[in-house]
Design a protein around this motif. Structure first.
Motif, short mmCIF file in Angstrom:
data_model
loop_
_atom_site.label_atom_id
_atom_site.label_comp_id
_atom_site.label_asym_id
_atom_site.label_seq_id
_atom_site.Cartn_x
_atom_site.Cartn_y
_atom_site.Cartn_z
N THR A 94 0.82 -1.20 0.00
CA THR A 94 0.00 0.00 0.00
C THR A 94 0.86 1.26 0.00
O THR A 94 1.83 1.34 0.76
CB THR A 94 -0.88 0.01 1.26
N TYR A 148 -9.91 11.77 -3.65
CA TYR A 148 -10.05 11.01 -4.90
C TYR A 148 -9.68 11.86 -6.12
O TYR A 148 -9.15 11.35 -7.11
CB TYR A 148 -11.45 10.40 -5.02
N PHE A 331 -15.45 6.65 6.52
CA PHE A 331 -15.40 5.35 5.86
C PHE A 331 -16.75 5.07 5.22
O PHE A 331 -17.65 4.54 5.85
CB PHE A 331 -15.08 4.24 6.88
N ASN A 389 -8.99 -12.58 -0.96
CA ASN A 389 -7.95 -12.07 -0.09
C ASN A 389 -8.06 -12.92 1.18
O ASN A 389 -9.01 -12.76 1.94
CB ASN A 389 -8.29 -10.60 0.24
C1 LIG Z 1 -8.61 -5.33 1.81
C2 LIG Z 1 -8.54 -3.86 2.06
C3 LIG Z 1 -7.31 -3.30 2.35
C4 LIG Z 1 -7.18 -1.94 2.61
N1 LIG Z 1 -5.96 -1.44 2.89
C5 LIG Z 1 -5.84 -0.14 3.20
C6 LIG Z 1 -4.58 0.40 3.55
O1 LIG Z 1 -3.59 -0.30 3.56
N2 LIG Z 1 -4.53 1.72 3.87
C7 LIG Z 1 -5.62 2.53 3.86
O2 LIG Z 1 -5.49 3.72 4.15
N3 LIG Z 1 -6.83 2.04 3.52
C8 LIG Z 1 -6.95 0.74 3.21
N4 LIG Z 1 -8.17 0.22 2.88
C9 LIG Z 1 -9.31 1.13 2.91
C10 LIG Z 1 -9.66 1.68 1.54
O3 LIG Z 1 -8.56 2.02 0.78
C11 LIG Z 1 -10.53 2.89 1.68
O4 LIG Z 1 -9.81 3.95 2.22
C12 LIG Z 1 -11.71 2.68 2.54
O5 LIG Z 1 -12.38 1.51 2.11
C13 LIG Z 1 -12.59 3.89 2.45
O6 LIG Z 1 -12.73 4.25 1.10
P1 LIG Z 1 -14.14 4.29 0.43
O7 LIG Z 1 -14.82 5.35 1.19
O8 LIG Z 1 -13.90 4.61 -1.01
O9 LIG Z 1 -14.72 2.90 0.62
C14 LIG Z 1 -8.32 -1.12 2.59
C15 LIG Z 1 -9.57 -1.69 2.28
C16 LIG Z 1 -9.68 -3.04 2.00
C17 LIG Z 1 -11.01 -3.60 1.64
#
Ligand SMILES: Cc1cc2nc3c(=O)[nH]c(=O)nc-3n(C[C@H](O)[C@H](O)[C@H](O)COP(=O)(O)O)c2cc1C
Length: 447
Positions: A94, A148, A331, A389
């Protein structure tokens, strides 16, 4: 739906994914800064022919470190050491588009792709933890939409940088004394809202052309971003129906921007508690849940839904009415997942905490090896996943049980490879190697 072979990715959380794993005798929290620990895990996954190992990351210390073995080694460093200790398995890490500059990140991943001979993937995140802002001179974490927007431009820039050397730019012609064909190395001259980057990259094009683009946000913005850029998507779902909806939606979005949906692999998380009977597996999950600490679990849940729940009765109902509308939550998709559990099952706050303790909202399945294999097969056959995963509740032993007991069943059913057929992560995932956008399009032969 006919199912081709599935992709399996080992998601390595330091001591395992269950929040209380580190308190169990079979985990090794003392080793989370020991690189041989991660190298050994990657070697086990490689022996089982997994597609890749994956590391999550955020550039800030978790605020609940008092109760959990989190933090540890920075991903690029860890990935480099793993690439050197393995030969075939992919290595995905990441890096944030909010807290990096594109040129640095492009160099790091190009270097990793070279030194691993084409086995690198980049999990593109905009960073979910607001605490990171204060480590980078910002007063506040940029808003979701802004993050984004920056990510979009970031991807444009790094893609141009990775493409800036055509494949055949290096001549290394000792005779003529010409090392590189400079007509095939391109400035990118990017001028945008967030970045100004001249290029070219100071490294030749890497074996995969670019790292595999992995993405893990499932909000509206996250899905549109993924449809444009992602080649693999990590996602969290509790029910088959939600996973099917996500899968169909993301593939349709890819199609609508002119992409082949096959070029985008969807990998939901699965955290397996495995026992010789279903009752034994559930008892093991209970033992882990009994070690959770309410102070930690409540903080996690509060962060996820954006509401301080510490004053609420643990054995009372979850106060859905105080959660902000989706656009105002940090989130988006994960908070919705929590609210969906509440709507479906009306758990108490304590029950909800236990529900999320295993894998932060990813699906936890407690059962026999056959149960786990059946679930995997069902999700794959019913249009919910191209692979998984795998998120062991505890490490290191939790992945051994999966490899020894579940992987052979998947192989018997023709769902998982017995040997690698390719050498790069793109080949493992069945993804094309992209051409450089600066390379002249191949001329049609004239008759
Ligand atoms: C399997 C998985 C791994 C993730 N790993 C990270 C990570 O390493 N660092 C991070 O900041 N967010 C991580 N996320 C969170 C997403 O990147 C994202 O920030 C979060 O789902 C909120 O974004 P959204 O509002 O578009 O869903 C991960 C999510 C998933 C499902």
């Amino acid at each position: 739906m006919t199912v081709r072979q599935l992709h399996l990715n080992l998601f390595i959380y330091p001591d395992g994914h269950h929040e209380a794993a580190w308190r169990r005798p079979e985990s090794q929290p003392e080793r989370i800064t020991d690189i041989t620990y991660y190298q050994e895990l990657a070697q086990r996954a490689e022996a089982a022919k997994f597609d890749a190992v994956f590391f999550a990351d955020g550039p800030a210390l978790a605020d609940n470190i008092r109760y959990a073995a989190r933090g540890g080694l920075e991903p690029i460093t860890k990935m480099t050491a793993i690439a050197a200790a393995t030969e075939r398995i992919g290595v995905i890490g990441t890096s944030s588009t909010t807290y990096n500059e594109p040129y640095n990140l492009a160099r790091q991943f190009a270097s990793l792709d070279h030194l691993s001979n084409g086995r690198v993937g980049w999990n593109i995140v905009t960073t979910s933890s607001a605490a990171a802002a204060h480590n980078f001179g910002l007063d506040a974490h940029p808003a979701h939409a802004q993050r984004y927007e920056r990510a979009e431009e970031f991807l444009d820039v790094v893609t141009k940088l990775w493409d800036s050397w055509e494949d055949d730019a290096v001549l290394a012609d000792r005779e003529s004394g010409v090392y590189a064909d400079t007509d095939k190395i391109h400035r990118i001259d990017h001028e945008g809202r967030h970045f100004s980057v001249a290029g070219p990259l100071n490294a030749p094009r890497s074996p995969q052309g670019r790292p595999v683009y992995v993405q893990a946000g499932s909000s509206e913005d996250g899905r549109s971003f993924a449809a444009r850029w992602a080649e693999a998507i990590f996602t969290a779902h509790q029910t088959l129906e939600n996973a099917q909806e996500f899968y169909a939606d993301i593939k349709a979005r890819a199609r609508s921007v002119g992409r082949d949906p096959e070029g985008l692999k969807v990998l939901p998380g699965i955290s397996p508690f495995i026992g010789s009977t279903a009752a034994e597996a559930r008892a093991l999950e209970e033992e882990f849940n009994d070690l959770t600490q309410p102070a930690y679990s409540l903080k996690q849940l509060s962060n996820l839904v954006g509401v301080d729940l510490t004053a609420y009765d643990l054995d009372g109902p979850f106060p859905t009415e105080v959660v902000a509308p989706v656009g105002d939550r940090a989130f988006h998709s994960r908070s919705q997942l929590v609210l969906d559990i509440v709507a479906r099952e009306s758990p108490t706050i304590r029950q909800l905490c236990h529900r999320l303790a295993g894998a932060r909202g990813h699906r936890v399945v407690a059962g026999t090896p056959v149960d786990i294999a059946d679930t995997i097969q069902e999700w794959a056959e019913r249009g919910a996943a191209d692979g998984f995963n795998v998120m062991p509740p505890w490490l290191p032993g939790g992945i051994d049980v999966f490899i020894d007991e579940v992987v052979p069943l998947l192989r018997e059913r023709g769902l998982f490879r017995t040997e690698y057929t390719g050498t790069t992560l793109r080949e493992h995932l069945g993804l094309d190697r992209p051409a450089s956008q600066y390379a002249p399009t191949p001329q049609k032969e004239t008759a």
